[in-house]
Design an enzyme around this catalytic site. Structure first.
Site, short mmCIF file in Angstrom:
data_model
loop_
_atom_site.label_atom_id
_atom_site.label_comp_id
_atom_site.label_asym_id
_atom_site.label_seq_id
_atom_site.Cartn_x
_atom_site.Cartn_y
_atom_site.Cartn_z
N CYS A 121 31.27 59.28 36.37
CA CYS A 121 30.99 60.17 35.25
C CYS A 121 30.09 59.50 34.22
O CYS A 121 29.85 58.30 34.25
CB CYS A 121 32.30 60.63 34.61
SG CYS A 121 32.11 62.12 33.59
N LYS A 123 29.53 58.20 31.09
CA LYS A 123 29.51 56.93 30.36
C LYS A 123 29.88 55.75 31.25
O LYS A 123 29.64 54.60 30.89
CB LYS A 123 30.46 56.98 29.16
CG LYS A 123 30.21 58.16 28.24
CD LYS A 123 28.76 58.30 27.84
CE LYS A 123 28.48 59.58 27.09
NZ LYS A 123 28.66 60.81 27.88
N GLU A 444 29.19 65.36 22.09
CA GLU A 444 28.20 66.26 22.69
C GLU A 444 28.55 67.69 22.32
O GLU A 444 29.71 68.03 22.08
CB GLU A 444 28.20 66.12 24.21
CG GLU A 444 27.70 64.78 24.68
CD GLU A 444 27.73 64.62 26.19
OE1 GLU A 444 27.18 63.63 26.68
OE2 GLU A 444 28.32 65.49 26.88
N SER A 470 24.93 67.22 25.76
CA SER A 470 25.15 67.00 27.18
C SER A 470 23.82 67.05 27.91
O SER A 470 22.88 67.74 27.49
CB SER A 470 26.09 68.08 27.73
OG SER A 470 26.00 68.17 29.13
#
Length: 557
Positions: A121, A123, A444, A470
């Protein structure tokens, strides 16, 4: 090369240490070999990461077969998609630092000689690569792979379609049954969000910058090639122990230029800017917004990828993946081909061994017939953002927007206003106190931007925030405004009905009031009470810097 693991297992004084390893099944033969940490971010928080423990087994086998001893460990990963739109998103960017820190601690504590990093994912990709640069032990990164697109009525869906469907439903343009159909089909399998959102952007960058094996970014998570790639990554990492190539040998200034080219060529997420600045800091490379603009202006946008375009990562994979994009950039002599990579060869040598079909397809355009002549990750500056802001122009037709501000001091207030139909054509939605310190965590805004698109306002309004967007966001949306509101940046002084002008052709973002009025407002402003005063979020807020420098955390010495 120093063999760090000997500090742990060599000599009579290390008898207790060897005893503990033998409790886990290792033999004297295993202990005589170099140790390779195999880190993954597997968990049940998100489909991006749910399959990573299985992939780690393949990486470990590759390490073993290449003559080293693998040691598996895991770290956290936050699901941006599930954390989106509520207080949980404040934990997302912070998790990048926690991931990097936790990998560092594991490798330092156990004195591993090398590192394989598997991430899924958003990060977890930059966090893993940041740890590699910080530790500077031989390392290879590998992506967990993209999700397959959902299919509904012959249309490919991504998670962004589900977010945008909420806005369509709220505005009466979509039935509840249709909304449920999208919910049930948008995400069919394991893997990271399918468009050129943040995870796929950073995976693409991992190849361009040289930390990942060629061709490793695009195969889907559940494709059989993914296990082969992860196995080969384990082998490659063990091989680096022989050549002695380390991350900072790879992460040169020229390699970062290649990464910025990739970001722009594929119309990637604005988060890529934030993460490359943070990775450069770990690699001890000086990188600034000026470098991003310089590279952007000479890089054509050639990949027609969602959310601004029409295709998903799986489509790009079918025609050659990231090596195809790199090859096209090399054809225009844009690529720094002499940069060394984890293969032990240069990026140019890696590309020389690959051939691609010359058949016409619309996914990656010919280099002389791009979607746009210049890249899509644009840096803005002006009276509203003296230190800078970012906007992604992929799929955005307009270059200038001027409108009246509608100001909100947190995202939920803006989302509620959108849901109630209070945002109208011509508005500039301002969401502030969502920056790295002010949020904290720089949330985000996909829930809000997608709701606007779903209501048909995507091309009729703009948004400005000191938070983030995002990779799935599309539209005239400006993020990373710096200085942020919490430290007294001009965005803190905006009031309803102020005119804001955004111009991507001149890289300008202006608050159209006089300096005198701005100064009077500054005298009246006071910093709000922090949202968190204890725990990880409060610690982060005290250490984190500006988005213009990558929102990195530096110790206070």
């Amino acid at each position: 090369m120093e063999i760090s693991s000997r500090n742990v297992v060599a000599g009579t004084a290390r008898t207790p240490h060897r005893a503990m390893y033998k409790a886990m099944g290792l033999t004297d033969e295993d202990l005589d070999k170099m140790f390779v940490g195999v880190c993954h971010t597997g968990n049940e928080a998100t489909p991006c990461n749910i399959h990573l423990p299985r992939l780690a087994l393949k990486a470990k086998q590759g390490v073993s077969d290449a003559g080293a001893t693998p040691r598996e460990f895991s770290t956290i990963a936050v699901s941006d998609g599930i954390a989106m739109g509520h207080e949980g998103m404040k934990s997302s960017l912070i998790s990048r630092e926690v991931i990097a820190d936790s990998i560092e601690l594991m490798v330092r504590a156990h004195q591993y000689d090398a590192l394989v990093g598997i991430a899924g994912c958003d990060k977890s990709l930059p966090g893993t690569m940041m740890a590699m640069a910080r530790l500077n032990v031989p390392s290879v990164f590998v992506y967990g792979g993209t999700i397959m697109p959902g299919m509904l009525d012959g249309k490919e869906l991504t998670i962004v379609d589900a977010y945008e469907a909420v806005g369509a439903y709220d505005s009466g343009n979509l039935s509840l049954d249709d909304l449920k159909d999208i919910e049930n089909t948008a995400c069919p399998s394991a893997g990271s969000c399918g468009g050129m959102f943040t995870a796929n952007t950073m995976a693409s960058i991992s190849e361009a910058i040289g930390l990942a094996l060629p061709g490793s970014a695009s195969p889907p998570a559940e494709d059989s090639r993914r296990e082969e790639i992860v196995y080969s990554t384990g082998v490659a990492c063990a091989d680096l122990l022989k050549t002695g190539i380390k991350p900072r040998d790879i992460l040169t200034f020229e390699a970062f230029e290649n990464a910025i080219m990739m970001l722009n060529a594929v119309g990637g997420s604005t988060n890529g800017i934030l993460h490359l600045l943070a990775l450069a800091n770990e690699a001890r490379i000086k990188l600034s917004y000026n470098d991003f603009e310089r590279i952007r202006k000479k890089t054509p946008h050639i990949a027609d990828m969602k959310p601004g375009g029409n295709y998903v990562m799986n489509s790009l994979d079918k025609i050659g993946g990231i090596p195809l994009v790199l090859k096209k950039l090399a054809q225009k002599n844009l690529l720094n081909e002499n940069c060394i990579t984890v293969t032990g060869k240069t990026i140019g040598d890696n590309l020389d061994s690959r051939t691609f079909s010359e058949s016409e397809q619309g996914i990656v355009r010919p280099i002389d017939r791009p979607l746009h002549d210049t890249g899509t990750a644009v840096i803005l500056k002006g009276s509203l953002a003296p230190d800078g802001a970012v906007i992604k122009t992929a799929g955005v037709e307009m270059t200038r927007f001027a409108g009246k501000a509608r100001v909100f001091d947190r995202e939920e207030l803006a989302f509620d206003a959108v849901s109630r139909g209070e945002i109208e054509e011509g508005h500039v939605v301002v969401i502030r106190y969502e920056g790295p310190k002010g949020g904290p965590g720089m949330r985000e805004m996909l829930a809000t931007t997608a709701a606007l698109v779903g209501q048909g306002l995507g091309k009729k309004v703009a948004m400005v925030t000191d938070g983030r967007f995002s990779g799935g966001t599309r539209g005239f949306m400006v993020g990373h405004v710096a200085p942020e509101a919490f430290v007294g940046g001009p965005i803190a002084l905006v009031r309803n009905e102020d005119t804001i002008t955004i111009d991507t052709s001149t890289n300008a973002i202006e608050l159209d009031i006089t300096p005198e009025i701005l100064n009077e407002r500054r005298k009246e402003w006071s910093r709000p009470t922090p949202n968190y005063t204890t725990g990880a979020l409060a610690k982060y807020a005290t250490l984190v810097g500006s988005a213009a420098q990558g929102a990195i955390t530096n110790p206070i010495l």
